[in-house]
Design a protein around this motif. Sequence first.
Motif, mmCIF file in Angstrom:
data_model
loop_
_atom_site.group_PDB
_atom_site.id
_atom_site.type_symbol
_atom_site.label_atom_id
_atom_site.label_comp_id
_atom_site.label_asym_id
_atom_site.label_seq_id
_atom_site.Cartn_x
_atom_site.Cartn_y
_atom_site.Cartn_z
ATOM 1 N N THR A 161 0.819 -1.215 0.000
ATOM 2 C CA THR A 161 0.000 0.000 0.000
ATOM 3 C C THR A 161 0.855 1.268 0.000
ATOM 4 N N MET A 162 2.153 1.107 0.183
ATOM 5 C CA MET A 162 3.005 2.300 0.299
ATOM 6 C C MET A 162 3.125 3.017 -1.044
ATOM 7 N N THR A 163 2.899 4.311 -1.003
ATOM 8 C CA THR A 163 2.996 5.107 -2.226
ATOM 9 C C THR A 163 4.426 5.604 -2.399
ATOM 10 N N GLN A 164 4.685 6.117 -3.597
ATOM 11 C CA GLN A 164 6.006 6.666 -3.889
ATOM 12 C C GLN A 164 6.305 7.852 -2.968
ATOM 13 N N LYS A 165 5.280 8.640 -2.718
ATOM 14 C CA LYS A 165 5.459 9.798 -1.845
ATOM 15 C C LYS A 165 5.834 9.346 -0.429
ATOM 16 N N GLU A 166 5.152 8.310 0.047
ATOM 17 C CA GLU A 166 5.448 7.793 1.386
ATOM 18 C C GLU A 166 6.850 7.190 1.436
ATOM 19 N N LEU A 167 7.237 6.538 0.349
ATOM 20 C CA LEU A 167 8.595 5.980 0.279
ATOM 21 C C LEU A 167 9.628 7.101 0.390
ATOM 22 N N GLU A 168 9.376 8.181 -0.338
ATOM 23 C CA GLU A 168 10.301 9.315 -0.284
ATOM 24 C C GLU A 168 10.337 9.943 1.104
ATOM 25 N N GLN A 169 9.160 10.031 1.706
ATOM 26 C CA GLN A 169 9.111 10.616 3.059
ATOM 27 C C GLN A 169 9.945 9.794 4.035
ATOM 28 N N LEU A 170 9.880 8.463 3.851
ATOM 29 C CA LEU A 170 10.632 7.569 4.731
ATOM 30 C C LEU A 170 12.144 7.775 4.579
ATOM 31 N N PHE A 171 12.581 7.975 3.329
ATOM 32 C CA PHE A 171 14.016 8.042 3.075
ATOM 33 C C PHE A 171 14.588 9.453 3.135
ATOM 34 N N SER A 172 13.737 10.453 3.016
ATOM 35 C CA SER A 172 14.247 11.821 2.866
ATOM 36 C C SER A 172 14.965 12.317 4.119
ATOM 37 N N GLN A 173 14.729 11.654 5.253
ATOM 38 C CA GLN A 173 15.431 12.065 6.479
ATOM 39 C C GLN A 173 16.948 11.821 6.376
ATOM 40 N N TYR A 174 17.352 11.017 5.388
ATOM 41 C CA TYR A 174 18.784 10.700 5.273
ATOM 42 C C TYR A 174 19.498 11.514 4.205
ATOM 43 N N GLY A 175 18.747 12.299 3.434
ATOM 44 C CA GLY A 175 19.420 13.134 2.449
ATOM 45 C C GLY A 175 18.513 13.523 1.299
ATOM 46 N N ARG A 176 19.121 14.138 0.305
ATOM 47 C CA ARG A 176 18.379 14.634 -0.854
ATOM 48 C C ARG A 176 18.143 13.480 -1.836
ATOM 49 N N ILE A 177 16.889 13.249 -2.157
ATOM 50 C CA ILE A 177 16.528 12.181 -3.076
ATOM 51 C C ILE A 177 16.514 12.718 -4.506
ATOM 52 N N ILE A 178 17.221 12.021 -5.402
ATOM 53 C CA ILE A 178 17.279 12.426 -6.809
ATOM 54 C C ILE A 178 16.145 11.780 -7.595
ATOM 55 N N THR A 179 15.956 10.480 -7.411
ATOM 56 C CA THR A 179 14.834 9.791 -8.044
ATOM 57 C C THR A 179 14.301 8.739 -7.092
ATOM 58 N N SER A 180 13.052 8.395 -7.272
ATOM 59 C CA SER A 180 12.477 7.276 -6.548
ATOM 60 C C SER A 180 11.518 6.549 -7.470
ATOM 61 N N ARG A 181 11.310 5.295 -7.173
ATOM 62 C CA ARG A 181 10.421 4.501 -8.030
ATOM 63 C C ARG A 181 9.928 3.301 -7.248
ATOM 64 N N ILE A 182 8.662 3.001 -7.418
ATOM 65 C CA ILE A 182 8.104 1.747 -6.906
ATOM 66 C C ILE A 182 7.697 0.910 -8.106
ATOM 67 N N LEU A 183 8.176 -0.320 -8.152
ATOM 68 C CA LEU A 183 7.835 -1.189 -9.280
ATOM 69 C C LEU A 183 6.425 -1.738 -9.083
ATOM 70 N N VAL A 184 5.691 -1.793 -10.193
ATOM 71 C CA VAL A 184 4.323 -2.291 -10.117
ATOM 72 C C VAL A 184 4.136 -3.451 -11.096
ATOM 73 N N ASP A 185 3.181 -4.283 -10.779
ATOM 74 C CA ASP A 185 2.807 -5.372 -11.677
ATOM 75 C C ASP A 185 2.293 -4.784 -12.984
ATOM 76 N N GLN A 186 2.832 -5.298 -14.092
ATOM 77 C CA GLN A 186 2.492 -4.731 -15.400
ATOM 78 C C GLN A 186 1.003 -4.850 -15.696
ATOM 79 N N VAL A 187 0.397 -5.913 -15.206
ATOM 80 C CA VAL A 187 -1.003 -6.166 -15.547
ATOM 81 C C VAL A 187 -1.947 -5.454 -14.579
ATOM 82 N N THR A 188 -1.720 -5.670 -13.298
ATOM 83 C CA THR A 188 -2.671 -5.156 -12.305
ATOM 84 C C THR A 188 -2.349 -3.734 -11.870
#
Length: 422
Positions: A197-224
């Motif tokens: 259920t974690m969104t890309q924004k939430e992923l970035e929020q989790l990691f941003s405490q450690y530094g400047r994020i250049i890119t982020s990506r969550i892989l998704v199932d191609q079909v669903t």
Amino acid sequence: MLRKDCDQTFVCRDFIKYPRRRFNTSRRQLQTNMAVRLCDVASLLRSGSWAPEPWTGQVIATMETQLSNGPTCNNTSNGPSTISNNCSSPVESGSIEDSKTNLIVNYLPQNMTQEELKSLFGSIGEIESCKLVRDKITGQSLGYGFVNYVDPKDAEKAINTLNGLRLQTKTIKVSYARPSSASIRDANLYVSGLPKTMTQKELEQLFSQYGRIITSRILVDQVTGVSRGVGFIRFDRRVEAEEAIKGLNCQKPPGATEPITVKFANNPSQKTSQALLSQLYQSPNRRYPGPLAQQAQRFRLDNLLNMAYGVKSRFSPMAIDGVTSLAGINIPGHAGTGWCIFVYNLAPDADESILWQMFGPFGAVTNVKVIRDFNTNKCKGFGFVTMTNYDEAAVAIASLNGYRLGDRVLQVSFKTNKTHKA
DNA sequence: TGTTATT
């Protein structure tokens, strides 16, 4: 930073079906539509039930479905994050030492050459230097490059105009290059075990405490389209990535029931090179390094590269050259270095970027040119596009001939000798 | 384990 990129939506105004209405459709939507058109045309071509005519209602209906469901990001700037397919947050100003002329271009098509890169970005303004980064061993494009402009204004214009441009199956990203340094290398993390259920924004929020994020990506199932629970985080600096591993590996994100795994991501170029060299190493020919063996090895390398990189075999203009010179016949549009396409009925304010945007999604474009009046510098109503492969050029022509751009209906065809002034 | 992010 809010950029005045309203003028970047000009292509999309009065688009396709409602020529007299003013749309505020984003370039990305336009490009999504282009891709849909290409798919439709390709399938119709395959089924043999299609003739090169202007767009049908059926295709337009498909496109409108895409329009309402497709990405709607209008942001063409490149920021510290990449929310959902290049839709970035506005960039904050970099340090005063950051170059305002040097750009990094990511997600280039595999077969795009340095010359094509230069041609594309040269349509914006004078380029000081341009480099497509290639694998040192195999020579294959690594899918990114650098463009350094003479004028910082052109660099900014290139970001506003070309970021998000669709070229073949890729959506290119154009952003300012950070000053090159060892400290920014190998700062990409692979994250697995994420809550679905974690969104890309939430992923970035989790990691941003450690530094400047250049890119982020969550892989998704191609079909669903559902998250696969794995993703990537690229930090500005490797030390930031190291700290994120220390802080987050084997930890449960807020609300999660399982811990996540955080480690450095594989480098795809290294992996592929090693695989290729490993296969070459097993070749018996390398024990007999005579000319024939070298030729055979080269042949094997070509095949391996084709398999490993999915390099598409190209329709060879050189082969046609041989035929035409022997037979003494002319093939319309064929100029020896590709297939030249004549585009007629462009508006006076048309520029090269519109040609890239229209033709880029259909395949390898090597060059575009808007013909301008010498005195007024306004478009004289026509231009040319060179495409490498005949089949892609043919689909582009069939798709774009009769295309309504603003209040004009374009005529698109292979260039004939009638319009050619030697 | 990506639409190959530092020449």
